[in-house]
Design an enzyme around this catalytic site. Structure first.
Site, PDB file in Angstrom:
ATOM      1  N   SER A 238      21.587  21.732   2.928  1.00  0.00           N
ATOM      2  CA  SER A 238      21.850  20.223   2.915  1.00  0.00           C
ATOM      3  C   SER A 238      21.791  19.680   4.339  1.00  0.00           C
ATOM      4  CB  SER A 238      23.196  19.998   2.249  1.00  0.00           C
ATOM      5  OG  SER A 238      23.432  18.527   2.458  1.00  0.00           O
TER       6      SER A 238
ATOM      7  N   ASP B  26      13.743  15.049  -2.615  1.00  0.00           N
ATOM      8  CA  ASP B  26      13.723  13.483  -3.219  1.00  0.00           C
ATOM      9  C   ASP B  26      12.355  12.967  -3.722  1.00  0.00           C
ATOM     10  OD1 ASP B  26      16.063  12.840  -2.332  1.00  0.00           O
ATOM     11  OD2 ASP B  26      15.227  12.597  -0.051  1.00  0.00           O
TER      12      ASP B  26
ATOM     13  N   GLY C 175      24.250   7.457   0.721  1.00  0.00           N
ATOM     14  CA  GLY C 175      24.813   8.742   0.841  1.00  0.00           C
ATOM     15  C   GLY C 175      24.687   9.202   2.539  1.00  0.00           C
TER      16      GLY C 175
ATOM     17  N   LYS D 278      13.396   6.712   6.554  1.00  0.00           N
ATOM     18  CA  LYS D 278      14.708   6.524   6.224  1.00  0.00           C
ATOM     19  C   LYS D 278      15.897   7.304   6.941  1.00  0.00           C
ATOM     20  CE  LYS D 278      16.534   6.544   1.709  1.00  0.00           C
ATOM     21  NZ  LYS D 278      17.959   6.801   1.680  1.00  0.00           N
ATOM     22  N   SER D 279      15.417   8.894   6.785  1.00  0.00           N
ATOM     23  CA  SER D 279      16.672   9.616   7.344  1.00  0.00           C
ATOM     24  C   SER D 279      16.504   9.464   9.037  1.00  0.00           C
ATOM     25  CB  SER D 279      15.881  11.049   7.253  1.00  0.00           C
ATOM     26  OG  SER D 279      16.238  11.205   5.897  1.00  0.00           O
TER      27      SER D 279
ATOM     28  N   ARG E 136      29.468  10.056  -6.401  1.00  0.00           N
ATOM     29  CA  ARG E 136      28.592  11.125  -5.853  1.00  0.00           C
ATOM     30  C   ARG E 136      29.755  12.073  -5.085  1.00  0.00           C
ATOM     31  NH1 ARG E 136      23.589   8.674  -3.146  1.00  0.00           N
ATOM     32  NH2 ARG E 136      22.903  11.006  -2.835  1.00  0.00           N
TER      33      ARG E 136
ATOM     34  N   ARG F 116      19.029  12.599 -11.500  1.00  0.00           N
ATOM     35  CA  ARG F 116      17.583  12.261 -11.505  1.00  0.00           C
ATOM     36  C   ARG F 116      16.961  13.327 -12.617  1.00  0.00           C
ATOM     37  NH1 ARG F 116      16.448  11.200  -5.107  1.00  0.00           N
ATOM     38  NH2 ARG F 116      17.273   9.086  -5.274  1.00  0.00           N
TER      39      ARG F 116
ATOM     40  N   LYS G 233      22.140  12.890  -7.116  1.00  0.00           N
ATOM     41  CA  LYS G 233      21.809  11.808  -6.438  1.00  0.00           C
ATOM     42  C   LYS G 233      22.139  10.496  -6.929  1.00  0.00           C
ATOM     43  CE  LYS G 233      19.019  14.343  -3.495  1.00  0.00           C
ATOM     44  NZ  LYS G 233      19.231  14.142  -1.940  1.00  0.00           N
TER      45      LYS G 233
ATOM     46  N   ARG H 221      14.057   5.798  -6.092  1.00  0.00           N
ATOM     47  CA  ARG H 221      12.910   6.689  -6.466  1.00  0.00           C
ATOM     48  C   ARG H 221      12.618   6.473  -7.820  1.00  0.00           C
ATOM     49  NH1 ARG H 221      12.489   8.235  -1.072  1.00  0.00           N
ATOM     50  NH2 ARG H 221      14.537   8.764  -0.129  1.00  0.00           N
TER      51      ARG H 221
END
Length: 428
Positions: free
Chosen positions: A164, A312, A91, A19-20, A119, A343, A339, A386
């Site tokens: 980050s 993640d 995000g 995904k990234s 967020r 989570r 997130k 997730r």
């Protein structure tokens, strides 16, 4: 969706594209000069939001399944969007887009879904404002909608309080358009997909272990990108192969970037039976085949620098820990609170419903194993992909059926997740 207890999991699967990397391939292709071809793109909801945003700024993008062709004309040719840019649940899209839009001499507005609206964005808007970007939003730029008027930027040296990749990427993308040099330093190295891909597009960076610098005014040159399988998605079946009795699963072409392989380190420390066969490094990203089979596991402590390499994967690691002998302690993971859901709270509440011995801590959780999971409960993803996938794997080892609400959330990153469970077990 109701899932019953399953047979052993056996078979070979191809994990969807990372995904990234998929996000970045579209973004960088859109601001490069020339045509970029992307193979094994992830056609999940988040990455499709990124495509939609750039189409609204005049970029011609063709997408057919996992193949994407981006006809870039360079940063200066992006057009002012006539409508808001809706990032959906992503995000990554909103935070990296801010870095790009910070230097574009037009007005734009970024919005997202209900989750995005909660967020925090100040961690990105703050350094971008220091570069000279004009950004406003609710609570002084903390929350969406965010209004951006880009323009003349000047390079800065910025020390990020947290490791980050999203902050780092936004600052680098703004620095690409700034006068002079922009340097970002972080407490420890976060995932480095942006640096690797910028280099692929011809951008020169100066890097060391904790900092990266970029000189403004460089242009990106189109290139072809192969997206390896997403190790964050692979993690669910790595755990399944470890805890579902009599299982053996082969995962093909999974990304093995060292800034992302914390899950592999944890599996090895806990005693998992894992084989790695590194295949290639197309596009600057190493990848290979992973084979996992059932094993006896032991609890460990997970904390410190490794957290940024597996943030993640913590929901599925928590499930793994319920099936390990002894106590597993996860610390230094307060980032989980911001997130798609909190989570820490959602993992603890939903696994407790299934019978896990788990408790929340201020910056993580404590799991006592080995605990048979009973099931016979209704649980929810709360719209978090997730969490939904973690519960799907949990339902494969419970004594009774589990009903999972809001399973559509998995489409964000793994559209065929439940089909892969069905294939590996032959029943859902």
């Amino acid at each position: 969706m109701k899932i019953h207890k399953h047979a052993p999991m056996n078979g070979v699967i191809h994990i969807p594209g990372d995904k990234s990397i998929s996000h970045r391939s579209v973004m960088f292709g859109a601001i490069a000069n020339g045509t970029t071809v992307v193979k094994n793109f992830l056609p999940g909801a988040d990455c499709l939001s990124t495509i939609d945003c750039f189409r609204k700024m005049g970029v011609d993008i063709e997408q057919k399944g996992t193949d994407v062709v981006i006809h870039g004309k360079g940063l200066k040719e992006l057009k002012e969007p006539s409508d808001v840019l809706d990032v959906g649940n992503s995000g990554t899209t909103i935070r990296l887009m801010m870095g790009i839009l910070a230097g574009c001499e037009f007005h734009s507005t970024l919005i997202g879904d209900e989750s995005i609206a909660k967020r925090p964005m100040q961690r990105v808007t703050g350094p971008l404002k220091q570069l000279g970007a004009k950004i406003d939003g609710r609570a002084n730029g903390e929350y969406t909608p965010l209004s951006i008027r880009g323009g003349h930027l000047k390079g800065i040296s910025y020390e990020s309080p947290v490791a980050s990749a999203q902050i780092k990427s936004a600052v680098l993308l703004a620095g690409l358009q700034a006068e002079g040099t922009t340097t970002l330093t972080e407490p420890h190295k976060s995932r480095d997909h942006t640096e690797r891909m910028l280099s692929m597009f011809g951008v020169k960076l100066d890097e060391d272990e904790q900092s990266v610098s970029i000189e403004g005014g460089q242009t990106l040159k189109a290139t072809d990108i192969f997206v390896p399988g997403d190790i964050s998605s692979a993690a669910f079946f790595l755990v399944a192969g470890s805890i579902v009795p009599n299982s053996r699963i082969v995962l093909k072409n999974v990304g093995l970037n060292k800034t992302r392989t914390g899950i592999i380190d944890v599996l090895k420390q806990m005693g998992a039976n894992l084989e790695i066969n590194e295949v290639d490094a197309k596009g600057g990203e190493p990848y290979g085949d992973l084979t996992i089979s059932t094993s006896s596991l032991k609890g460990i402590e997970i904390s410190g620098d490794v957290i940024s390499r597996l943030i993640d994967e913590i929901p599925i690691i928590a499930l793994l820990a319920t099936q390990a002998e002894g106590t597993t302690i996860i610390k230094d993971a307060a980032e989980l609170k911001v997130k798609e859901t909190n989570r820490i709270d959602t993992v603890v509440s939903e696994l407790k419903k299934l019978g896990a011995d788990i408790e929340a801590t201020e910056d993580g959780m404590k799991i006592h194993g080995k605990t048979p999971l009973q099931g016979g409960a209704v649980v929810s993803s709360y719209g978090d992909h997730r969490i939904g996938m973690m519960l799907g794997i949990a339902a494969c080892i419970t004594k009774q059926a589990v009903e999972i609400e809001d399973t559509d959330a998995v489409r964000v990153s793994y559209p065929n997740f439940f089909e892969h469970i069905e294939y590996l077990t032959k029943t859902v």
